[in-house]
Design an enzyme around this catalytic site. Sequence first.
Site, PDB file in Angstrom:
ATOM      1  N   GLY A  18      73.392  44.531  47.778  1.00 57.95           N
ATOM      2  CA  GLY A  18      74.096  43.305  47.428  1.00 57.95           C
ATOM      3  C   GLY A  18      74.419  43.187  45.951  1.00 57.95           C
ATOM      4  N   GLN A  19      74.217  41.983  45.407  1.00 58.24           N
ATOM      5  CA  GLN A  19      74.541  41.747  44.007  1.00 58.24           C
ATOM      6  C   GLN A  19      73.711  42.632  43.080  1.00 58.24           C
ATOM      7  OE1 GLN A  19      75.208  37.635  42.643  1.00 58.24           O
ATOM      8  NE2 GLN A  19      74.914  37.009  44.772  1.00 58.24           N
ATOM      9  N   ASP A  38      62.931  46.312  43.234  1.00 58.33           N
ATOM     10  CA  ASP A  38      63.177  45.533  44.455  1.00 58.33           C
ATOM     11  C   ASP A  38      61.898  45.533  45.277  1.00 58.33           C
ATOM     12  OD1 ASP A  38      66.009  44.675  46.065  1.00 58.33           O
ATOM     13  OD2 ASP A  38      64.254  44.971  47.342  1.00 58.33           O
ATOM     14  N   ASP A  77      57.015  43.271  44.215  1.00 57.00           N
ATOM     15  CA  ASP A  77      57.267  41.870  44.533  1.00 57.00           C
ATOM     16  C   ASP A  77      57.253  41.097  43.218  1.00 57.00           C
ATOM     17  OD1 ASP A  77      57.172  39.190  45.360  1.00 57.00           O
ATOM     18  OD2 ASP A  77      55.911  39.648  47.093  1.00 57.00           O
ATOM     19  N   ASN A 104      67.801  38.972  39.088  1.00 59.22           N
ATOM     20  CA  ASN A 104      68.696  38.706  40.215  1.00 59.22           C
ATOM     21  C   ASN A 104      67.964  38.382  41.513  1.00 59.22           C
ATOM     22  OD1 ASN A 104      71.345  39.239  41.879  1.00 59.22           O
ATOM     23  ND2 ASN A 104      69.848  40.675  42.698  1.00 59.22           N
ATOM     24  N   SER A 157      72.989  29.921  40.731  1.00 62.76           N
ATOM     25  CA  SER A 157      73.825  29.650  41.898  1.00 62.76           C
ATOM     26  C   SER A 157      74.659  28.421  41.595  1.00 62.76           C
ATOM     27  CB  SER A 157      72.942  29.385  43.127  1.00 62.76           C
ATOM     28  OG  SER A 157      73.685  28.827  44.193  1.00 62.76           O
ATOM     29  N   TYR A 170      66.089  25.343  47.641  1.00 62.03           N
ATOM     30  CA  TYR A 170      66.913  26.315  46.921  1.00 62.03           C
ATOM     31  C   TYR A 170      67.617  25.653  45.741  1.00 62.03           C
ATOM     32  CZ  TYR A 170      70.422  30.020  46.263  1.00 62.03           C
ATOM     33  OH  TYR A 170      71.213  31.017  45.753  1.00 62.03           O
ATOM     34  N   VAL A 203      78.863  34.742  48.117  1.00 60.51           N
ATOM     35  CA  VAL A 203      79.113  36.149  47.825  1.00 60.51           C
ATOM     36  C   VAL A 203      78.867  36.955  49.095  1.00 60.51           C
ATOM     37  CG1 VAL A 203      78.486  38.127  46.398  1.00 60.51           C
ATOM     38  CG2 VAL A 203      78.387  35.818  45.437  1.00 60.51           C
TER      39      VAL A 203
END
Length: 274
Positions: A18-19, A38, A77, A104, A157, A170, A203
């Site tokens: 993804g991004q 990640d 994590d 990100n 966001s 969120y 996105v």
Amino acid sequence: MGQDLSGKVALVTGAARGQGRAHAQRLSAEGADIIALDIAGPLPASVRYASSTPDDLAETARLVEANGRRVVLAANDIRDLDSLVAAVDRAVTQLGRLDIIVANAGICTPAPWDQITKEAFHETIETNVTGTWNTVMAGAPHIVRGGQGGSIILIGSAAGVKMQAFMIHYTASKHAITGMARGFAAELGMHNIRVNSLHPGSVASPMVTTGGLREALMEARETNPHLANLHTPLLPQGIARPEDIADAVAWLASDQSKFVTASAISVDIGVANC
């Protein structure tokens, strides 16, 4: 004109797809070596979309290396500060420096206000807020010690500029990102480190396109159809690609934005204005 990042090293979290993958690929295309971090494994239990995998992270590495740049992979994590610090320390030792951080990684678990569980709220805040803080705390000391300045980009966001219906947790987390970037910008400015938040709208990343999130959002909208038409894009494209957000990341990482700091920059097709 491109953004010359030759000789620099960038840490990108959520880099497996993804991004995050787009950011790693674009920054490496501009000359940066990459620390690609990640979780590459199970996401928090409240998340309804598929987790990234070690194979996803390996594919990011392949794309970076195809640009002729070095890459160090780390499966961590971001909620675990000690593990994150150790991973970043090892990667910086291998690559020799750190100049850029792209925080990100994050999660999104849509639900109506009265169906958000305490577990979902905690997991969202722990990942999106604490995890972002952990990322900066693991990486920024290396930029400071390098003495060359740098750029830190916190991915927020449109929900952190306006709000997002059916995502109270969120929205709260992404508003926190906006304030966190400004706070870090104030204190790290003395080291010539710029800190900004970048705010995408919708996105076309695996988070959205692989199911789970979209279905959860559609279910939530049925509880209050009056809110269904919020967040209307002002441009005809309707949805961005990860590469579109990476364009803005590359600009913020480069000297072309050398006087931009403590800014909340929207790349959201205008949805935060609707």
